[in-house]
Design an enzyme around this catalytic site. Structure first.
Site, short mmCIF file in Angstrom:
data_model
loop_
_atom_site.label_atom_id
_atom_site.label_comp_id
_atom_site.label_asym_id
_atom_site.label_seq_id
_atom_site.Cartn_x
_atom_site.Cartn_y
_atom_site.Cartn_z
N GLU A 1 0.86 -1.18 0.00
CA GLU A 1 0.00 0.00 0.00
C GLU A 1 0.89 1.22 0.00
O GLU A 1 1.97 1.21 0.61
CB GLU A 1 -0.90 0.01 1.24
CG GLU A 1 -1.72 1.29 1.35
CD GLU A 1 -2.81 1.24 2.41
OE1 GLU A 1 -2.71 0.40 3.32
OE2 GLU A 1 -3.76 2.04 2.30
N ASN B 1 -12.18 -3.48 1.06
CA ASN B 1 -11.05 -3.67 1.97
C ASN B 1 -11.59 -3.99 3.35
O ASN B 1 -12.06 -5.07 3.61
CB ASN B 1 -10.14 -2.45 1.94
CG ASN B 1 -9.01 -2.54 2.94
OD1 ASN B 1 -8.37 -3.59 3.05
ND2 ASN B 1 -8.76 -1.51 3.71
N GLU B 2 -11.57 -2.98 4.24
CA GLU B 2 -12.06 -3.22 5.61
C GLU B 2 -13.47 -2.65 5.73
O GLU B 2 -13.66 -1.57 6.28
CB GLU B 2 -11.12 -2.57 6.62
CG GLU B 2 -9.81 -3.32 6.75
CD GLU B 2 -8.90 -2.75 7.81
OE1 GLU B 2 -9.13 -1.60 8.26
OE2 GLU B 2 -7.94 -3.45 8.18
O1 AHR Z 1 -1.89 -1.47 6.74
C1 AHR Z 1 -2.34 -0.23 7.16
C2 AHR Z 1 -3.85 -0.12 7.17
O2 AHR Z 1 -4.38 -0.99 8.09
C3 AHR Z 1 -4.53 -0.50 5.89
O3 AHR Z 1 -4.60 0.54 5.00
C4 AHR Z 1 -5.90 -0.86 6.33
O4 AHR Z 1 -6.52 -1.81 5.50
C5 AHR Z 1 -5.72 -1.31 7.76
O5 AHR Z 1 -6.57 -0.64 8.60
#
Ligand code: AHR
Length: 650
Positions: A49, A373-374
């Site tokens: 990321e 994602n989350e």
């Molecule tokens: O890895 C850092 C962050 O942690 C990511 O962007 C997210 O998916 C998680 O909350």
């Protein structure tokens, strides 16, 4: 020593009592012939990321910050001097319309601008750097520009000239070869003759990039990824996929085509933490989806793109208007379908042609895609469902990954897992940033998972001690925990540590796997754990038990065994989190009697707080030694606080 470290040690001490009472039971029974579940070739992967200046300023080898003057303040990264203004009329690139005008009409007092790079520009003596810019002369008459590399004291490391002529935008290039090595140099452009000149997309790239790719990756950082032998490469995030709102979400279509015309996006890690603001953090998208796919190929990993599911970051934005309504999701779904065509379609298809035009006519052979994602709550499955239907209908061969939310357990997790089963996704992405104790207790996490449901993708995990630093403690806890991934290879198909990179002068989040400055990098003990798993994955799990049970923390031991059918080897991984030596009898059932050669790779430190740093990168590194064992029974000594990997020729 932090509280959590003390606790970890006291846990070890506590169970040491048990050890002395039960010393004779330290026998691992390993059934070499009982070949179990296959270990997926994708099992141990990486997750990238753009956080901690991981892309711009990190993996992406561009050395100029804000090369297109498109940041909210167009001079961020730049120090103009003399007569310099920002313009947008008749731009060179429609999606990046800002450029600078340098005017030097009267006195020769000096007009130009410096770029500071990313906490400096890292250059090496004698290496070649491609400088380029787009320029036009207002009058059409020739104008000379001086291009310098200087340090903070203005010592000159390199000087070249470019002559701009004509009223039309043109690209100019020159090769710079600095006379010194410097982590914090600056680029300086000065007008050397009178006139008015417009400059745009000012770029400086090392010629030496990973695999010599143009617009490529920083060679040492990408090599460190390849050296992990990753099976899968998850990108581009993480939270940046979601964006803080609809406008700032990650849209892969903005990241392909000529780099000069990729419109930039603010990076959400610019402002996420109020105590760690980085107003100069943007995504240039120079490292875009084409480059991600190409890098996956270059490092031998399966690409795994993550796409926005129609939701903004649920932590940052509760405004329902910043989520896409379910009945308006079609453009988002089209993005997913078009991405599959971009990756796999023939060069004659609409999106496959763009890939081919960018230099890769052959398909990238995409097999996996993650949607969301989350995410959590009903908002997520109601959006995921139409994606699943559309992808299954058009590309039934693609495996779809859904999310179990940001927590490793609890209400949201318990809600989403059944939902993922209902939607019949292929894999469920789990995230856990948890304490050392959690990691040690979690080694049996997957032993009781449903064998019939979707498979597990541990998409983001890292052991977080109270001080949030990388250390041998965290690495050892991860090593112990990961024995549970491997033992449950029938359920766990992928896992990726997070985050991957951090710039030592510009990070927002830690721990991280690899730290770097502008010239060098350091591999954490956690990196070496990932590497040991990646290089010693094996092809099939085999049973390993102590007193009939899997080894998941009894007497501070965590163990798993596999065979590698390709090399005909038995692989045993054991973490000893206790502070005493352990003598273990390996009962290697099914291994032919007699001597067997092999290796032992040991990751050990007597100091749980030990760290690798840029100044001391080798405090904790694996050490390999040759061994010879006598089958079918052999006694081995497990050092205290150690992770051992045995490879034994069958
Ligand atoms: O890895 C850092 C962050 O942690 C990511 O962007 C997210 O998916 C998680 O909350």
């Amino acid at each position: 020593m932090t509280k959590s470290m003390k606790k970890a040690i006291s846990l070890c001490l506590f169970s040491m009592g048990a050890l002395s009472l039960m010393a004779q039971s330290n026998e691992f029974k390993i059934d070499v012939q009982k070949t179990g579940a296959p270990i997926q070739s994708t099992m141990y992967g990486i997750f990238f990321e753009d956080i901690n200046f991981g892309a711009d300023g990190g993996l992406y080898a561009e050395l100029i910050k804000n090369r297109s003057f498109e940041f909210e303040n167009p001079f961020v990264g730049w120090t103009p001097f003399g007569n310099v203004s920002v313009q947008t009329k008749n731009p060179c690139f429609d999606r990046n319309p800002h450029y600078v005008r340098l005017s030097y009409e009267k006195e020769l007092t000096g007009t130009g601008l410096d770029n500071e790079g990313f906490k400096g520009i890292g250059i090496r003596e004698g290496e070649k750097y491609d400088f380029s810019l787009y320029a036009r002369s207002q009058s059409g008459m020739p104008i000379k520009l001086r291009i310098n590399l200087v340090n903070s004291q203005n010592d000159l490391y390199e000087q070249k000239e470019i002559e701009v002529s004509g009223k039309e935008w043109k690209k100019y290039t020159v090769v710079l070869t600095p006379g010194a090595t410097e982590a914090r140099s600056r680029l300086r452009i000065t007008m050397a003759t009178k006139g008015t000149v417009d400059l745009e997309h000012i770029s400086l790239f090392p010629q030496k990039t990973f695999n010599n790719r143009p617009n490529g990756m920083r060679a040492d950082l990408a090599q460190a990824l390849k050296d992990l032998k990753p099976g899968v490469f998850r990108f581009p995030g993480g939270c940046i996929v979601e964006g803080t709102n609809k406008a700032t979400r990650y849209q892969w279509k903005n990241t392909i085509g000529p780099v000069e015309n990729r419109s930039i996006n603010i990076n959400r890690w610019n402002y996420t933490f109020s105590h760690k603001k980085f107003p100069d953090y943007y995504q240039s998208y120079g490292l875009g989806f084409f480059e991600y796919f190409q890098l996956s190929e270059d490092i031998g990993a399966e690409p795994l793109p993550v796409l926005n599911c129609g939701l903004s970051c649920q932590y940052e934005n509760q405004d329902p208007n910043e989520n896409c309504p379910v009945d308006k999701l079609q453009p988002y779904i089209d993005d997913a379908l078009d991405l599959i065509e971009f990756a796999n379609g023939p060069a004659t298809s609409k999106w496959g042609k763009i890939r081919a035009d960018m230099g890769h006519p052959a398909p990238f052979n995409l097999k996996l895609i993650a949607i969301g994602n989350e995410q959590w709550g009903p908002l997520y499955p109601e959006r995921l469902e139409p994606f699943v239907k559309a992808i299954r209908a058009k590309y039934p061969e693609i495996k779809i990954i859904g999310s179990s939310g940001p927590q490793s357990e609890g209400e949201d997790f318990d809600y989403l897992w059944p939902e993922m089963k209902r939607l019949k996704v292929d894999l469920v992405d789990e995230h856990f940033y948890r304490s050392p104790e959690w990691f040690l207790n979690g080694a049996k996490r997957y032993d009781s998972y449903d064998r019939q449901g979707p498979k597990v993708f541990a998409g983001e995990y890292a052991c977080h001690p109270a001080n949030r630093e990388n250390s041998f403690l965290t690495a050892l806890c991860e090593a112990a925990f990961m024995t549970g991934f491997e033992r449950n290879a029938d359920v766990v198909h992928l896992c990726t540590y997070a985050p991957l990179f951090a710039h030592v002068d510009a990070w927002q989040w830690r721990p991280d796997l690899i730290w770097f400055d502008n010239l060098s990098l350091v591999k954490t003990p956690n990196y070496y754990v990932q590497q040991l798993y990646g290089h010693n994955a094996g092809t099939n799990v085999i049973p390993l038990t102590m007193q009939g049970e899997p080894v998941t923390g009894q007497q501070d031991l965590y163990a798993t065994a596999a065979v590698d059918k390709r090399s005909d080897e038995l692989i045993i991984k054991v973490a000893n989190t206790g502070i005493r030596n352990k003598r273990i009898k390996l009962n290697l059932n099914g291994l032919s009697a007699g001597k067997h050669k092999g290796t032992l790779t040991l990751l050990h430190s007597s100091d749980l707080e030990a760290k690798n740093t840029l100044c001391n990168p080798s405090a904790v590194v694996p050490v390999v030694s040759d061994i010879e064992i006598e089958a079918p029974q052999v006694e081995v000594n497990l050092k205290p606080l150690s992770f051992s990997v045995y490879r034994i020729k069958l």
